[in-house]
Design an enzyme around this catalytic site. Structure first.
Site, short mmCIF file in Angstrom:
data_model
loop_
_atom_site.label_atom_id
_atom_site.label_comp_id
_atom_site.label_asym_id
_atom_site.label_seq_id
_atom_site.Cartn_x
_atom_site.Cartn_y
_atom_site.Cartn_z
N ARG A 1 51.97 36.73 30.21
CA ARG A 1 51.94 36.62 28.75
C ARG A 1 52.84 37.69 28.14
O ARG A 1 53.12 38.71 28.75
CB ARG A 1 50.51 36.81 28.23
N LYS B 1 45.44 30.71 26.73
CA LYS B 1 45.03 31.85 25.92
C LYS B 1 45.23 31.58 24.43
O LYS B 1 44.58 32.22 23.60
CB LYS B 1 45.80 33.11 26.34
N HIS C 1 35.34 37.17 27.04
CA HIS C 1 36.33 37.15 28.13
C HIS C 1 35.59 37.61 29.38
O HIS C 1 35.54 38.79 29.68
CB HIS C 1 37.49 38.09 27.78
N SER D 1 41.77 42.76 34.33
CA SER D 1 42.45 42.31 35.54
C SER D 1 42.33 43.36 36.65
O SER D 1 42.50 44.55 36.42
CB SER D 1 43.93 42.11 35.19
N LYS E 1 36.38 40.57 38.59
CA LYS E 1 35.65 39.58 37.79
C LYS E 1 35.53 38.23 38.51
O LYS E 1 34.45 37.66 38.62
CB LYS E 1 36.41 39.41 36.46
N THR E 2 36.66 37.72 39.02
CA THR E 2 36.65 36.41 39.69
C THR E 2 35.97 36.52 41.05
O THR E 2 35.14 35.70 41.42
CB THR E 2 38.08 35.87 39.84
N ASP F 1 36.41 32.79 33.43
CA ASP F 1 37.23 33.56 32.50
C ASP F 1 36.82 33.53 31.02
O ASP F 1 36.96 34.53 30.34
CB ASP F 1 38.68 33.08 32.61
N ARG G 1 49.88 33.24 40.59
CA ARG G 1 48.62 32.59 40.18
C ARG G 1 48.50 31.17 40.71
O ARG G 1 49.47 30.57 41.15
CB ARG G 1 48.54 32.54 38.65
#
Length: 532
Positions: A54, A195, A215, A233, A237-238, A252, A317
């Protein structure tokens, strides 16, 4: 599909359109036009071009009657003039009028009471396949009376003229809340598409529907208890929410409504694949198959991906529809949130590996959104640098962070939720001296919370940290007691406290910009002791 549609209401006059193509059809067009390659796993591999992430400095919000008084304007939410938007929109439409287009109707929000119908208009076939993966896929029946509320117009090949168009450079992602359009140009990075809608929901849900957008990732246990994981990041989290013993709600973006349910905004996952291995993350590894889209990875001639190769970008990704993961909650809604985890990779090595937060501490840490950059990730970084991102997702939050923090505080109190600060970073010293917290210990701590093994907060079972004021458990199944106390792991009290105070000062300095908006209760949630 057979159904034909017109885009004349957008100013697109031709009918060179493909509507609601299947992933296989979009993949075939992408391969035929040499816009992508097939990986040995069956996934489609594409290169997003100049932008592999981004571009936060090129994200704008149109400043008008809807947004002027509500948006927190500044470096994150950059204002854009309505007249400039209209002129730029006309230029993008003129450009798209000469292109073959791919159109998809889909929606966001798994809870139908909050559903947002979305039309995505893409210049590239693989961008349209990304929209299929990431948004929720309507049934044939739902498409019959589909009426798009928001539209994403995505023209990666269009280059803006900054001086004339009011952008910073040739790429842009602009949200117009009056016209309900996300206008994206000059960048092929697909994350801008997802996003853009996330940012829109982060305004609409709190302002219009009294629902908290987050988020975060979320999963649900066998007894129906929902756990929520906030984190920037690289904090886990994942990884930590994808657990074979619990069903994944989403990885997410979620909403938390007044009925005390948590619902996924999305219909897919967009996971980092740097250093991905089947051994460490089997579910994500297994989801990379036909229908998935790999971005900016390096492959050999046989289509085998080298996940360690970051020569294009660190931000490699994969996007895939959520049904590529076996153990998912259907529909993507969890009731009864019981525990919230704030994940931070503390490279100073001074925060406890797990600690329990009071409601005011939770609000303070939520507004702060702390993690740390480590040496070696950027030129000139020789020691850890504190990194703060409000609400663990500042780039996507149009309102003032205090608004989201107050919503979280109220929800915590109303639902009786426990909030835990989890340090997935360093122990035994800062980065370069200590070691990264073992994943098996972090999983054991999270499992202990979810199983109820850490018990109620009391002085026998918890120790109040003398600098940060948080409650760290004295014992935890599966974790050596010495690991639970960061000071003990250092073997050097003076060095430990010097570093701890250095971090508390960074917290305080960062919080200054929020102080005038935050309540006294939230301000008290920060570290109360000062360096001597």
């Amino acid at each position: 599909m057979g159904k034909s549609i017109s885009l004349k209401s957008y100013g697109i006059t031709h009918d060179n359109l493909h509507y609601q193509l299947s992933p296989s059809e979009l993949e075939a067009i992408t391969l035929e036009r040499k816009m992508g390659k097939k990986a040995s796993s069956g996934a489609l591999a594409v290169n997003t071009g100049e932008f592999t992430g981004r571009s936060p400095k090129d994200r704008f919000i149109v400043k008008d009657a809807v947004t002027e008084e509500k948006v927190w304007w500044g470096d994150i939410n950059i204002p854009f003039e309505p007249a400039k938007f209209d002129a730029l929109y006309d230029k993008v439409i003129a450009y798209l009028n000469e292109k073959e287009l791919f159109v998809r109707d889909c929606y966001a929000c798994a809870d139908h009471n909050y559903r947002m119908d979305i039309r995505v208009i893409n210049e590239y076939p693989w961008s349209n396949q990304f929209a299929y993966n990431m948004f929720i896929r309507p049934t044939e029946e739902e498409l019959k009376n589909f009426d798009a509320e928001w539209t994403v117009i995505n023209a990666p090949g269009f280059m803006a003229d900054a001086e004339i168009d009011g952008t910073r450079q040739h790429n842009f992602a602009i949200l117009n809340f009056t016209k309900k359009i996300a206008l994206i140009g000059g960048t092929g990075y697909t994350g801008e598409i997802k996003k853009g809608i996330f940012s829109a929901l982060n305004f609409i849900l709190p302002v219009e529907k009294n629902t908290m957008p987050m988020h975060c990732s979320a999963n649900v246990g066998k007894d129906g208890d929902t756990a929520i994981f906030f984190g920037l990041s690289g904090t886990g989290k994942t990884t930590l929410s994808t657990d074979s013993s619990r069903k994944l709600i989403g990885d997410d973006e979620h909403g938390w409504n007044n009925e005390n349910a948590v619902f996924n905004f999305e219909g897919g996952c967009y996971a980092k694949v740097i250093n991905l291995s089947q051994e460490n993350e089997p579910e994500i590894f297994g989801a990379i198959k036909k229908g998935a889209i790999l971005e900016n990875v390096i492959m050999d001639d046989a289509g085998n991906v080298d996940f360690a190769d970051t020569s294009i970008t660190q931000n490699t990704r994969v996007s895939y529809p959520i049904y590529h993961i076996d153990n998912v909650q259907r529909p993507s809604i969890g009731k009864n949130p019981k525990n919230i985890f704030f994940l931070t990779a503390d490279a100073f090595g001074v925060l406890p590996p797990i600690s329990k937060l009071t409601p005011s501490q939770a609000a303070y840490h939520f507004i702060s959104g702390y993690t740390a950059k480590v040496a070696g990730t950027e030129a000139g970084v020789v020691e850890p640098i504190p990194s703060f991102s409000a609400c663990f997702g500042a780039p996507f939050m149009p309102l003032h962070p205090a608004k989201y923090a107050e919503m979280l505080s109220k929800k915590m109190k109303d639902a009786g939720v426990n909030v835990w600060l989890v340090n997935t970073g360093w122990t035994g010293g800062p980065y370069g001296v200590g070691t990264r917290m073992k994943l098996k210990y972090t999983r054991a701590m999270i499992n202990a919370v979810l199983n109820g093994d850490l018990g109620l907060y009391n002085y026998d079972d918890y120790h109040i940290h003398s600098v940060f004021g948080v409650a760290q458990p004295r014992e935890c199944p599966g974790v050596p007691t010495s690991v639970l106390s960061p000071r003990t792991t250092w073997n050097d009290d003076k060095a430990y406290y010097t570093t701890a105070f250095k971090l508390t000062n960074a917290f305080r300095e960062n919080f200054k910009k929020f102080e005038s908006f935050a309540s006294e209760e939230i301000r008290r949630g920060g570290p109360q002791r000062y360096a001597f």
